[in-house]
Motif scaffolding. Sequence first.
Motif, PDB file in Angstrom:
ATOM      1  N   ALA A 175       0.828  -1.210   0.000  1.00  0.00           N
ATOM      2  CA  ALA A 175       0.000   0.000   0.000  1.00  0.00           C
ATOM      3  C   ALA A 175       0.863   1.261   0.000  1.00  0.00           C
ATOM      4  CB  ALA A 175      -0.940   0.000   1.206  1.00  0.00           C
ATOM      5  N   ARG A 176       2.032   1.214   0.642  1.00  0.00           N
ATOM      6  CA  ARG A 176       2.958   2.352   0.618  1.00  0.00           C
ATOM      7  C   ARG A 176       3.599   2.497  -0.760  1.00  0.00           C
ATOM      8  NH1 ARG A 176       2.240   6.190   4.338  1.00  0.00           N
ATOM      9  NH2 ARG A 176       2.670   5.515   6.472  1.00  0.00           N
ATOM     10  N   LEU A 177       3.954   1.361  -1.369  1.00  0.00           N
ATOM     11  CA  LEU A 177       4.563   1.411  -2.696  1.00  0.00           C
ATOM     12  C   LEU A 177       3.604   2.014  -3.711  1.00  0.00           C
ATOM     13  CD1 LEU A 177       6.948   0.595  -4.543  1.00  0.00           C
ATOM     14  CD2 LEU A 177       5.828  -1.626  -4.835  1.00  0.00           C
ATOM     15  N   LEU A 178       2.324   1.631  -3.639  1.00  0.00           N
ATOM     16  CA  LEU A 178       1.320   2.161  -4.555  1.00  0.00           C
ATOM     17  C   LEU A 178       0.898   3.574  -4.182  1.00  0.00           C
ATOM     18  CD1 LEU A 178      -0.974  -0.991  -4.846  1.00  0.00           C
ATOM     19  CD2 LEU A 178       0.704  -0.196  -6.530  1.00  0.00           C
TER      20      LEU A 178
ATOM     21  N   PHE B  33      -4.201 -17.875   5.421  1.00  0.00           N
ATOM     22  CA  PHE B  33      -3.230 -16.782   5.474  1.00  0.00           C
ATOM     23  C   PHE B  33      -3.123 -16.234   6.891  1.00  0.00           C
ATOM     24  CE2 PHE B  33      -4.807 -16.865   1.150  1.00  0.00           C
ATOM     25  CZ  PHE B  33      -3.682 -16.650   0.361  1.00  0.00           C
ATOM     26  N   ASP B  34      -1.926 -15.915   7.301  1.00  0.00           N
ATOM     27  CA  ASP B  34      -1.707 -15.130   8.511  1.00  0.00           C
ATOM     28  C   ASP B  34      -1.705 -13.654   8.145  1.00  0.00           C
ATOM     29  OD1 ASP B  34      -1.511 -17.262  10.244  1.00  0.00           O
ATOM     30  OD2 ASP B  34       0.684 -17.373  10.135  1.00  0.00           O
ATOM     31  N   GLY B  35      -2.191 -12.811   9.055  1.00  0.00           N
ATOM     32  CA  GLY B  35      -2.175 -11.377   8.837  1.00  0.00           C
ATOM     33  C   GLY B  35      -3.464 -10.809   8.281  1.00  0.00           C
ATOM     34  N   VAL B  36      -4.528 -11.643   8.175  1.00  0.00           N
ATOM     35  CA  VAL B  36      -5.790 -11.124   7.647  1.00  0.00           C
ATOM     36  C   VAL B  36      -6.390 -10.128   8.634  1.00  0.00           C
ATOM     37  CG1 VAL B  36      -6.254 -13.180   6.272  1.00  0.00           C
ATOM     38  CG2 VAL B  36      -7.095 -13.060   8.625  1.00  0.00           C
ATOM     39  N   GLN B  37      -7.195  -9.230   8.091  1.00  0.00           N
ATOM     40  CA  GLN B  37      -7.739  -8.117   8.870  1.00  0.00           C
ATOM     41  C   GLN B  37      -9.234  -8.314   9.124  1.00  0.00           C
ATOM     42  OE1 GLN B  37      -5.716  -5.415   9.901  1.00  0.00           O
ATOM     43  NE2 GLN B  37      -4.098  -6.757   9.120  1.00  0.00           N
TER      44      GLN B  37
ATOM     45  N   VAL C 205     -11.976  -2.088   6.710  1.00  0.00           N
ATOM     46  CA  VAL C 205     -10.825  -2.943   6.994  1.00  0.00           C
ATOM     47  C   VAL C 205      -9.576  -2.085   6.974  1.00  0.00           C
ATOM     48  CG1 VAL C 205      -9.513  -4.969   6.261  1.00  0.00           C
ATOM     49  CG2 VAL C 205     -11.988  -4.905   5.931  1.00  0.00           C
ATOM     50  N   ARG C 206      -8.761  -2.228   7.984  1.00  0.00           N
ATOM     51  CA  ARG C 206      -7.524  -1.465   8.082  1.00  0.00           C
ATOM     52  C   ARG C 206      -6.542  -1.914   7.004  1.00  0.00           C
ATOM     53  NH1 ARG C 206      -2.470  -1.837  10.337  1.00  0.00           N
ATOM     54  NH2 ARG C 206      -2.878  -3.983  11.021  1.00  0.00           N
ATOM     55  N   VAL C 207      -5.925  -0.968   6.358  1.00  0.00           N
ATOM     56  CA  VAL C 207      -4.915  -1.275   5.342  1.00  0.00           C
ATOM     57  C   VAL C 207      -3.606  -1.621   6.047  1.00  0.00           C
ATOM     58  CG1 VAL C 207      -3.638  -0.366   3.364  1.00  0.00           C
ATOM     59  CG2 VAL C 207      -6.027   0.314   3.751  1.00  0.00           C
ATOM     60  N   PRO C 208      -2.998  -2.777   5.735  1.00  0.00           N
ATOM     61  CA  PRO C 208      -1.767  -3.169   6.439  1.00  0.00           C
ATOM     62  C   PRO C 208      -0.582  -2.299   6.019  1.00  0.00           C
ATOM     63  CG  PRO C 208      -2.309  -4.775   4.719  1.00  0.00           C
ATOM     64  CD  PRO C 208      -3.455  -3.807   4.788  1.00  0.00           C
ATOM     65  N   LEU C 209      -0.107  -1.467   6.939  1.00  0.00           N
ATOM     66  CA  LEU C 209       1.015  -0.575   6.681  1.00  0.00           C
ATOM     67  C   LEU C 209       2.209  -0.882   7.581  1.00  0.00           C
ATOM     68  CD1 LEU C 209      -0.903   2.809   6.339  1.00  0.00           C
ATOM     69  CD2 LEU C 209      -0.008   1.381   4.490  1.00  0.00           C
ATOM     70  N   ASP C 210       2.112  -1.978   8.344  1.00  0.00           N
ATOM     71  CA  ASP C 210       3.168  -2.318   9.285  1.00  0.00           C
ATOM     72  C   ASP C 210       3.914  -3.588   8.902  1.00  0.00           C
ATOM     73  OD1 ASP C 210       0.945  -3.882   9.675  1.00  0.00           O
ATOM     74  OD2 ASP C 210       0.972  -3.794  11.862  1.00  0.00           O
TER      75      ASP C 210
ATOM     76  N   GLY D 150       5.002  -5.950   1.716  1.00  0.00           N
ATOM     77  CA  GLY D 150       4.162  -6.618   0.724  1.00  0.00           C
ATOM     78  C   GLY D 150       2.684  -6.398   0.998  1.00  0.00           C
ATOM     79  N   ASN D 151       1.890  -7.395   0.638  1.00  0.00           N
ATOM     80  CA  ASN D 151       0.441  -7.279   0.814  1.00  0.00           C
ATOM     81  C   ASN D 151      -0.008  -7.487   2.250  1.00  0.00           C
ATOM     82  OD1 ASN D 151       0.525 -10.094   1.146  1.00  0.00           O
ATOM     83  ND2 ASN D 151       0.124 -10.448  -1.029  1.00  0.00           N
ATOM     84  N   GLY D 152       0.926  -7.802   3.130  1.00  0.00           N
ATOM     85  CA  GLY D 152       0.610  -7.880   4.549  1.00  0.00           C
ATOM     86  C   GLY D 152       0.182  -9.230   5.047  1.00  0.00           C
ATOM     87  N   VAL D 153       0.098 -10.228   4.165  1.00  0.00           N
ATOM     88  CA  VAL D 153      -0.318 -11.558   4.592  1.00  0.00           C
ATOM     89  C   VAL D 153       0.747 -12.584   4.225  1.00  0.00           C
ATOM     90  CG1 VAL D 153      -2.773 -11.003   4.426  1.00  0.00           C
ATOM     91  CG2 VAL D 153      -1.607 -12.077   2.477  1.00  0.00           C
TER      92      VAL D 153
END
Length: 361
Positions: free
Chosen positions: A117-120, A326-330, A337-342, A345-348
């Motif tokens: 999300a940061r890259l985009l 998947f691990d890391g689902v929101q 849904v919170r956008v994974p910024l921490d 990649g795609n956060g999962v």
Amino acid sequence: MTALRLTAEAYRIPTDGPEGDGTLAWTTTTLVLVRAEADDHVGIGWTYGPAAAAAVVPDLLAPVVGDLDPDDVPAVWTAMQRQVRNAGRPGIAGLALSAADCAVWDLKARRHDLPLARLLGTARRHVPVYGSGGFTTYDDERQHRQLAGWVHEQGIPRVKIKIGESCGTEVTRDVARMAAARRTIGDAELYVDANGAYQRKQAIRVAHAAAELNVRWYEEPVSSDDLDGLGLVRDRVLPDVAAGEYGFDLVYFHRMAPYVDCLQIDVTRCGGVSEFLRIAAVADAAGLQVSGHCAPHQHLPVAAATPNLRHLEWFHDHVRIESMLFDGVQPATGGAVRVPLDRPGNGVEFRADRAQRYRVA
């Protein structure tokens, strides 16, 4: 130059009960996972569709990207989409292309230790969603439990059910189920999806019969191939008419834009993140918002990057599968849904150990 490698596998997961809409029924869902690898980094992308899509990756896509720079995603995408020309871009080849493009974007973000999300770049930090299920195969009690859970427990203020049962031959039950849904959800927004089951004037009559229910979203009231029909219904009903989930390329959406109120884009079908962004721009030029179709965790980063996004489909079956594998689902508590910024990649992270039992040989 770093070599780019693509591989794929398929997993077939039983549903938690029979599912169906206006024109189709199913008891399993197949997830096709693509891995993009370079410099000891691995990106993942996925789609939902036939296991045959996995074979397209080593047979057609991998051979044309190995010598390309993994960071040059437009070059990778262009090589892949050219390669599937004779295989037929719409359909299985398009699913593979979409998952591969998502995987390459995820790889680029992970190689640079950035959230995708940061890259985009983000237009929002939370993505609004609507609960989606209400299958025609559900009895009254199961529909009530599902909708009540979304609205009254999770605080999702918009939900969708399937109508058009048995190719549009059960209109009385369709309207009754819509009325039951309204009783369950109170003042929340009610959406319906006919999956192209109705004829043109029939679709208009159904909308008028349900006028007092304040339906806000009328998805595929007629076949998405009937553009004139979509436009006819749109101009004669109050709910917003939406379609686009079966779009596999940019031109499809360009043709459809004049006939709907909102374009649905599926990042796992349309050509991946690369094409999703271009389609959203075409929609914006036509004065339309877009909505992400299914596969919610695959959509999150690109949904966050899309200024004219209306919402994202929180589809029951895919939410369940992504939570399993998947691990890391929101969560979707509160309707967004919170956008994974921490995480990069795609956060999962894909859990191959959990998925192995479902792998298609």
